[in-house]
Enzyme design. Sequence first.
Site, PDB file in Angstrom:
ATOM      1  N   SER A   1       0.953  -1.230  -0.051  1.00  0.00           N
ATOM      2  CA  SER A   1       0.082   0.102  -0.165  1.00  0.00           C
ATOM      3  C   SER A   1       0.827   1.248  -0.077  1.00  0.00           C
ATOM      4  O   SER A   1       2.026   1.143  -0.073  1.00  0.00           O
ATOM      5  CB  SER A   1      -0.930   0.051   1.229  1.00  0.00           C
ATOM      6  OG  SER A   1      -0.083   0.273   2.518  1.00  0.00           O
ATOM      7  N   LYS A   2       0.466   2.317  -0.053  1.00  0.00           N
ATOM      8  CA  LYS A   2       0.820   3.699  -0.055  1.00  0.00           C
ATOM      9  C   LYS A   2       1.986   3.678   0.977  1.00  0.00           C
ATOM     10  O   LYS A   2       3.115   4.531   0.602  1.00  0.00           O
ATOM     11  CB  LYS A   2      -0.195   4.786   0.405  1.00  0.00           C
ATOM     12  CG  LYS A   2      -0.142   6.156  -0.588  1.00  0.00           C
ATOM     13  CD  LYS A   2      -0.393   5.916  -2.064  1.00  0.00           C
ATOM     14  CE  LYS A   2      -0.160   7.367  -2.651  1.00  0.00           C
ATOM     15  NZ  LYS A   2       0.152   7.013  -4.193  1.00  0.00           N
ATOM     16  N   ARG A   3       1.923   3.275   2.092  1.00  0.00           N
ATOM     17  CA  ARG A   3       2.780   3.301   3.205  1.00  0.00           C
ATOM     18  C   ARG A   3       4.015   2.748   2.841  1.00  0.00           C
ATOM     19  O   ARG A   3       5.166   3.175   3.292  1.00  0.00           O
ATOM     20  CB  ARG A   3       2.294   2.534   4.442  1.00  0.00           C
ATOM     21  CG  ARG A   3       1.148   2.932   5.088  1.00  0.00           C
ATOM     22  CD  ARG A   3       0.943   2.105   6.204  1.00  0.00           C
ATOM     23  NE  ARG A   3       0.391   0.828   5.845  1.00  0.00           N
ATOM     24  CZ  ARG A   3       1.047  -0.374   6.021  1.00  0.00           C
ATOM     25  NH1 ARG A   3       2.209  -0.276   6.686  1.00  0.00           N
ATOM     26  NH2 ARG A   3       0.472  -1.252   5.747  1.00  0.00           N
TER      27      ARG A   3
END
Length: 491
Positions: A254-256
């Site tokens: 994900s974005k993280r």
Amino acid sequence: MSKSVRVRFAPSPTGYPHVGNIRTALFNWLFARHSGGTFIVRIEDTDVARRVEGALEAILDGLRWLGLDWDEGPEVGGDYGPYFQSQRLELYREAAQRLVAQGDAYYCYCSPQRLEEMRKEQARRKQPPGYDRRCRNLSAAERAQKEAEGITPVVRFKTPLEGQTKFNDLIWGEVVVENSTIDDFVLLKSDGYPTYHLANVVDDHLMEISHVLRAEEWLPSVPRHKLLYQALGYEMPLLAHLPMILGPDRTKLSKRHGAVSITEYQEQGYLPEAMVNFLALLGWSLDDKTEIISREELVRNFSLERVSKTAAIFNSEKLSWMNGVYIRSLSLEDFTQRALPFLERGLPPEVERPLSIDYVRRIMPLIQERARTLAEVPELAEFFFTTELEYDASLLIGKGMTQESTIEALKSAQQRLSELERFDEEPLEAVLRSLAEELGLKTGQLFGVLRVAVTGRTAAPPLFQTMAVLGREKCLSRIKAALEKLAPKLC
RNA sequence: GGCGCAUUCGUCUAGUGGUUUAGGACACCUCCCUCUCAAGGAGGAGAUCACCGGUUCGAAUCCGGUAUGCGCUACCA
């Protein structure tokens, strides 16, 4: 005689093209191209609330960038359209109504609030969540009453209470699930849009999809789909669930974890061919040693049998290495053309635009073998373009040298260089090598001093080639500037 | 909580009962090449194949259990 292969990539325009989704698209595309089948793009835009502006274009651009052309779908049409689910609402409604008429589905009038309370209660009592089937056996009178209250119902599937549902997955093998663990899921929402489950089954049937290749996260919902296929009297396509792509912490990418959108990789200067190669190897392998493999070879060799079951962690260091390999394999002209937009964009604003293509062409050979991404090119080449070099004067003084010996070296180099007839690589090397000897310096010492003076850095392309490209005038003025940097220190 | 699935070097993976002292790649370390960097070449380190038991003459490979992880469990896909 087996049916012809028809596969689909079915993105939802609720976000940007995640590399995980793109990998799914790639595998579908490879499978279709390998088997001479049809690759279809179908847009699953049934979630009106989560629709994201521009997402559709970004997804299609991502596919185009990677060269994943589709035979049917948005922009190209096809015989099985429309390819936007939002334009097929009537089809889903008919199917849902048929199921209700058959007794395989029913109207549910429960409010979202009640459902939420029900779930909370279930969680509190540590019971498995799921619809409690309150509306499953409503009498005609009860239904009329709810309708009179103005409640718009949803349509729920009447899941068999007993028995088990079995299915076979090409990658995972046979999976068996107890029907009692499946609740009465929603088929048609109160806004008239279908849920994924209904739309997916109806469309895959109508579009004559032969194989469903999608992410592993869908595996648990296959029993619902199978039940739906049976109730609708459709034949279920063959299934192949692809392993997930994880971030370095082993959770869903994900974005993280940094860049996840394929468009970000494009902007960061990754090559589409490297991206295809890398993504293909995330969950698939040819043999025990092949790392670099072309699109053509991929198409020729792709098979579902060699898709692994284990989730893969996205190793961006390996991507970076692979991108470097692809960059170095480009022809010089190809590399130059691809790097040009990055240079125009990434060089400091004071550098005059447009860039001289002839000058850029002379620089690129020195950069190509050092760049791992196109986005690194401006940084690597910057000193060729700027007029002022910024660096710490102490960098000029080489190992085992003093300020005095450095100044002496710079001054004599200045002298020799201004007298040099041809300012080319070979004469430069010849004159500077003999100069080092005269000065009693190791070549590395002299060259190091000059490298810093001429490029402003300690790591740069080979000195003589660099100087030849920069030209005599620039080299001399930079040596002069270096001397001025050192001079104040003498006082 | 329930259901499902998975588990080979840090990471991506090869391996489908004996050819395995488990192979390759990225990253890491050493050396070579060399004007620095990069690339390249040669080496090295790194996996008791999650654990426990079973089947078998023989298991990373087959079976069972345990652990861990992940996914699903929405009027989202």
